[in-house]
Design a protein around this motif. Sequence first.
Motif, PDB file in Angstrom:
ATOM      1  N   GLU A 102       0.737  -1.236   0.004  1.00  0.00           N
ATOM      2  CA  GLU A 102      -0.096  -0.052   0.106  1.00  0.00           C
ATOM      3  C   GLU A 102       0.895   1.017   0.074  1.00  0.00           C
ATOM      4  OE1 GLU A 102      -3.482   1.992   2.547  1.00  0.00           O
ATOM      5  OE2 GLU A 102      -2.396   0.309   3.582  1.00  0.00           O
ATOM      6  N   TYR A 103       2.185   1.260   0.458  1.00  0.00           N
ATOM      7  CA  TYR A 103       2.986   2.410   0.582  1.00  0.00           C
ATOM      8  C   TYR A 103       4.163   2.424  -0.223  1.00  0.00           C
ATOM      9  CZ  TYR A 103      -0.333   3.029   4.450  1.00  0.00           C
ATOM     10  OH  TYR A 103      -1.435   3.251   5.176  1.00  0.00           O
ATOM     11  N   LYS A 104       4.418   1.426  -1.115  1.00  0.00           N
ATOM     12  CA  LYS A 104       5.732   1.637  -1.867  1.00  0.00           C
ATOM     13  C   LYS A 104       5.728   2.856  -2.588  1.00  0.00           C
ATOM     14  CE  LYS A 104       6.299  -3.495  -2.043  1.00  0.00           C
ATOM     15  NZ  LYS A 104       6.671  -4.587  -2.725  1.00  0.00           N
ATOM     16  N   GLN A 105       4.772   3.528  -3.020  1.00  0.00           N
ATOM     17  CA  GLN A 105       4.929   4.805  -3.970  1.00  0.00           C
ATOM     18  C   GLN A 105       5.525   5.863  -2.926  1.00  0.00           C
ATOM     19  OE1 GLN A 105       2.246   3.595  -2.679  1.00  0.00           O
ATOM     20  NE2 GLN A 105       0.368   4.823  -2.855  1.00  0.00           N
ATOM     21  N   TYR A 106       5.952   5.673  -1.795  1.00  0.00           N
ATOM     22  CA  TYR A 106       6.407   6.692  -0.969  1.00  0.00           C
ATOM     23  C   TYR A 106       7.605   6.665  -0.950  1.00  0.00           C
ATOM     24  CZ  TYR A 106       1.779   8.130   0.954  1.00  0.00           C
ATOM     25  OH  TYR A 106       0.487   8.728   1.032  1.00  0.00           O
TER      26      TYR A 106
ATOM     27  N   ALA B  82      -2.841   9.288 -15.049  1.00  0.00           N
ATOM     28  CA  ALA B  82      -1.481   8.754 -14.400  1.00  0.00           C
ATOM     29  C   ALA B  82      -1.429   9.532 -13.004  1.00  0.00           C
ATOM     30  CB  ALA B  82      -0.418   9.127 -15.613  1.00  0.00           C
ATOM     31  N   CYS B  83      -1.747  10.703 -12.921  1.00  0.00           N
ATOM     32  CA  CYS B  83      -1.494  11.163 -11.554  1.00  0.00           C
ATOM     33  C   CYS B  83      -2.862  11.693 -11.131  1.00  0.00           C
ATOM     34  CB  CYS B  83      -0.575  12.593 -11.850  1.00  0.00           C
ATOM     35  SG  CYS B  83      -0.123  13.294 -10.163  1.00  0.00           S
ATOM     36  N   ALA B  84      -3.124  12.622 -11.764  1.00  0.00           N
ATOM     37  CA  ALA B  84      -4.892  13.478 -11.285  1.00  0.00           C
ATOM     38  C   ALA B  84      -5.743  12.010 -10.982  1.00  0.00           C
ATOM     39  CB  ALA B  84      -5.384  14.258 -12.173  1.00  0.00           C
ATOM     40  N   GLY B  85      -5.968  11.228 -11.886  1.00  0.00           N
ATOM     41  CA  GLY B  85      -6.784   9.983 -11.641  1.00  0.00           C
ATOM     42  C   GLY B  85      -6.351   9.144 -10.550  1.00  0.00           C
ATOM     43  N   CYS B  86      -5.018   8.723 -10.680  1.00  0.00           N
ATOM     44  CA  CYS B  86      -4.671   8.039  -9.467  1.00  0.00           C
ATOM     45  C   CYS B  86      -4.603   8.621  -8.166  1.00  0.00           C
ATOM     46  CB  CYS B  86      -3.053   7.428  -9.817  1.00  0.00           C
ATOM     47  SG  CYS B  86      -2.842   6.353 -11.242  1.00  0.00           S
ATOM     48  N   THR B  87      -4.362   9.773  -8.113  1.00  0.00           N
ATOM     49  CA  THR B  87      -4.602  10.506  -6.775  1.00  0.00           C
ATOM     50  C   THR B  87      -5.980  10.360  -6.145  1.00  0.00           C
ATOM     51  OG1 THR B  87      -2.605  11.733  -7.289  1.00  0.00           O
ATOM     52  CG2 THR B  87      -3.995  12.856  -5.505  1.00  0.00           C
ATOM     53  N   VAL B  88      -6.710  10.910  -7.081  1.00  0.00           N
ATOM     54  CA  VAL B  88      -8.416  11.060  -6.427  1.00  0.00           C
ATOM     55  C   VAL B  88      -8.775   9.805  -6.303  1.00  0.00           C
ATOM     56  CG1 VAL B  88      -9.636  11.581  -8.643  1.00  0.00           C
ATOM     57  CG2 VAL B  88     -10.257  12.484  -6.528  1.00  0.00           C
TER      58      VAL B  88
ATOM     59  N   ARG C  24     -10.346  13.665  11.953  1.00  0.00           N
ATOM     60  CA  ARG C  24      -9.257  13.008  11.668  1.00  0.00           C
ATOM     61  C   ARG C  24      -8.738  13.544  10.064  1.00  0.00           C
ATOM     62  NH1 ARG C  24     -11.001   8.467  14.473  1.00  0.00           N
ATOM     63  NH2 ARG C  24     -11.663   8.986  16.543  1.00  0.00           N
ATOM     64  N   ILE C  25      -7.422  13.781   9.977  1.00  0.00           N
ATOM     65  CA  ILE C  25      -6.948  14.509   8.710  1.00  0.00           C
ATOM     66  C   ILE C  25      -5.880  13.292   8.160  1.00  0.00           C
ATOM     67  CG2 ILE C  25      -5.827  16.282   7.256  1.00  0.00           C
ATOM     68  CD1 ILE C  25      -8.223  16.979   8.940  1.00  0.00           C
ATOM     69  N   LYS C  26      -6.277  12.801   7.016  1.00  0.00           N
ATOM     70  CA  LYS C  26      -5.487  11.970   6.371  1.00  0.00           C
ATOM     71  C   LYS C  26      -4.695  12.597   5.042  1.00  0.00           C
ATOM     72  CE  LYS C  26      -7.448   7.520   7.697  1.00  0.00           C
ATOM     73  NZ  LYS C  26      -7.951   6.401   7.155  1.00  0.00           N
ATOM     74  N   GLY C  27      -3.400  12.634   4.820  1.00  0.00           N
ATOM     75  CA  GLY C  27      -2.885  12.880   3.610  1.00  0.00           C
ATOM     76  C   GLY C  27      -3.024  11.619   2.672  1.00  0.00           C
ATOM     77  N   SER C  28      -2.747  11.811   1.364  1.00  0.00           N
ATOM     78  CA  SER C  28      -2.565  10.628   0.506  1.00  0.00           C
ATOM     79  C   SER C  28      -1.729  10.998  -0.653  1.00  0.00           C
ATOM     80  CB  SER C  28      -4.140  10.315   0.039  1.00  0.00           C
ATOM     81  OG  SER C  28      -4.059   9.041  -0.669  1.00  0.00           O
ATOM     82  N   LEU C  29      -0.896  10.186  -1.206  1.00  0.00           N
ATOM     83  CA  LEU C  29      -0.445  10.205  -2.485  1.00  0.00           C
ATOM     84  C   LEU C  29      -0.993   9.485  -3.692  1.00  0.00           C
ATOM     85  CD1 LEU C  29       2.197  11.719  -3.127  1.00  0.00           C
ATOM     86  CD2 LEU C  29       3.514   9.431  -2.826  1.00  0.00           C
ATOM     87  N   ILE C  30      -0.238   9.340  -4.583  1.00  0.00           N
ATOM     88  CA  ILE C  30      -0.675   8.585  -5.829  1.00  0.00           C
ATOM     89  C   ILE C  30      -0.951   7.047  -5.896  1.00  0.00           C
ATOM     90  CG2 ILE C  30       0.152  10.019  -7.654  1.00  0.00           C
ATOM     91  CD1 ILE C  30       2.659   8.087  -7.637  1.00  0.00           C
ATOM     92  N   SER C  31      -1.804   6.386  -6.340  1.00  0.00           N
ATOM     93  CA  SER C  31      -2.101   5.028  -6.253  1.00  0.00           C
ATOM     94  C   SER C  31      -1.008   4.122  -6.214  1.00  0.00           C
ATOM     95  CB  SER C  31      -3.211   4.660  -7.210  1.00  0.00           C
ATOM     96  OG  SER C  31      -4.488   5.487  -7.287  1.00  0.00           O
ATOM     97  N   THR C  32      -1.022   2.852  -5.950  1.00  0.00           N
ATOM     98  CA  THR C  32      -0.168   1.921  -6.011  1.00  0.00           C
ATOM     99  C   THR C  32      -0.297   1.183  -7.615  1.00  0.00           C
ATOM    100  OG1 THR C  32      -1.465  -0.119  -5.444  1.00  0.00           O
ATOM    101  CG2 THR C  32      -0.130   1.240  -3.773  1.00  0.00           C
ATOM    102  N   LYS C  33       0.427   0.400  -8.309  1.00  0.00           N
ATOM    103  CA  LYS C  33       0.183  -0.045  -9.297  1.00  0.00           C
ATOM    104  C   LYS C  33      -1.068  -0.877  -9.244  1.00  0.00           C
ATOM    105  CE  LYS C  33       2.012  -3.072 -12.880  1.00  0.00           C
ATOM    106  NZ  LYS C  33       3.136  -3.663 -13.709  1.00  0.00           N
TER     107      LYS C  33
END
Length: 366
Positions: free
Chosen positions: A113-117, A159-165, A296-305
């Motif tokens: 879940e977090y490898k993209q970090y 690739a970014c916008a879609g994966c992020t949201v 509660r506040i969560k940040g989130s990055l892009i999706s995993t593959k």
Amino acid sequence: MVPPQLPDTMLAVRVEEFHQPYSLRQIPTPSPSNLGPNDLLLKVGVASYCHTDSMVIEGEIAKHPQITASHEAAGTVLATGSSATDFPVGSRVMVGVPFHRCGSCAECQGSEEYKQYCTNGDYFGVTTDGGFAEYAIADAREACVLPDAVGFDTAAPLACAGCTVWRGVLRADLKEGQWLGIVGAGGGLGHLGVQFAKALGLKVVGIDAKDLALELARECGADVVVDARKGTKEVVEAVKGVTGGEGVEVAINVSGADEAAALSCAMTRVHGTVIQLAQPTEVKIPYPELIFRDIRIKGSLISTKQEAERMLQTVADHNVKVQTNFFFGLEEVPKLVDFVHAGKMAGKGIVVVDEEEQRRIKQAKH
């Protein structure tokens, strides 16, 4: 298969210096003989512009200039590295933003879940050459094969916008029929988030502050649309009015406006969650939201593959539409940027790079 004969040089849109406009340059074409074992050589079909690109050119997140811009791209595989066995030549792919992750840090060795970090590798179009070019190198471990129903013009902005949201909607972890709020629902990420949430069976309150954006959120399926220009009090009353007086279970904030994070909290029920995706310099939240209401506040990055692959299949299965503004040829990138800075862009600005793809899209539009 023998790699195709490629030109010695190619056209590319470059970040030559921070705080300066893009430069259009002829640079050496990547050679199939220089691919790493997990690399893909792509003929770029479509690349698109993202808010993060402005952060790159301003030196906020890039390590150095002298890179080809755009981290959102899709294209056709021309050659592969020795280990990229899942991508036959001719495959249509969406690039992944992570590029050459280190494989040894806590993120790479931990949960999928977090490898993209991973912070030890590079990022396509951010710290290494990206998609505003005729040819590009992508990381096969992050790239996704496109379903037949998904074209390059749809895939590139995902690739970014879609994966992020998409990941934001997944992190909301809501059940079918529950309420999700999206602040910035008519923007480049927001209008996709509305469609993703509806595809997963959620109810959606869309918040925005422009007439065109509000209309786009409505067209994308938001159950309720509220104008943020009415002020926080009226927005919260409207949201509570459709959620049994409680507020939404989760809100996703994709707006960089100063008051957007606070509004996201205010419209969320007590003990609820706000997922922050927008990247303003500061995220401003009144302390009572955190302490008295336990938001509660969560940040989130892009999706995993794996998440990205599920997103692409959802796009295909539910006919998710990307609101796009077409620009034909890399020469039009400055025009695209001007439109963005002038506030004229609704949805995503995409650049159709491949000439054959340009002809196909122009014919379809007429």
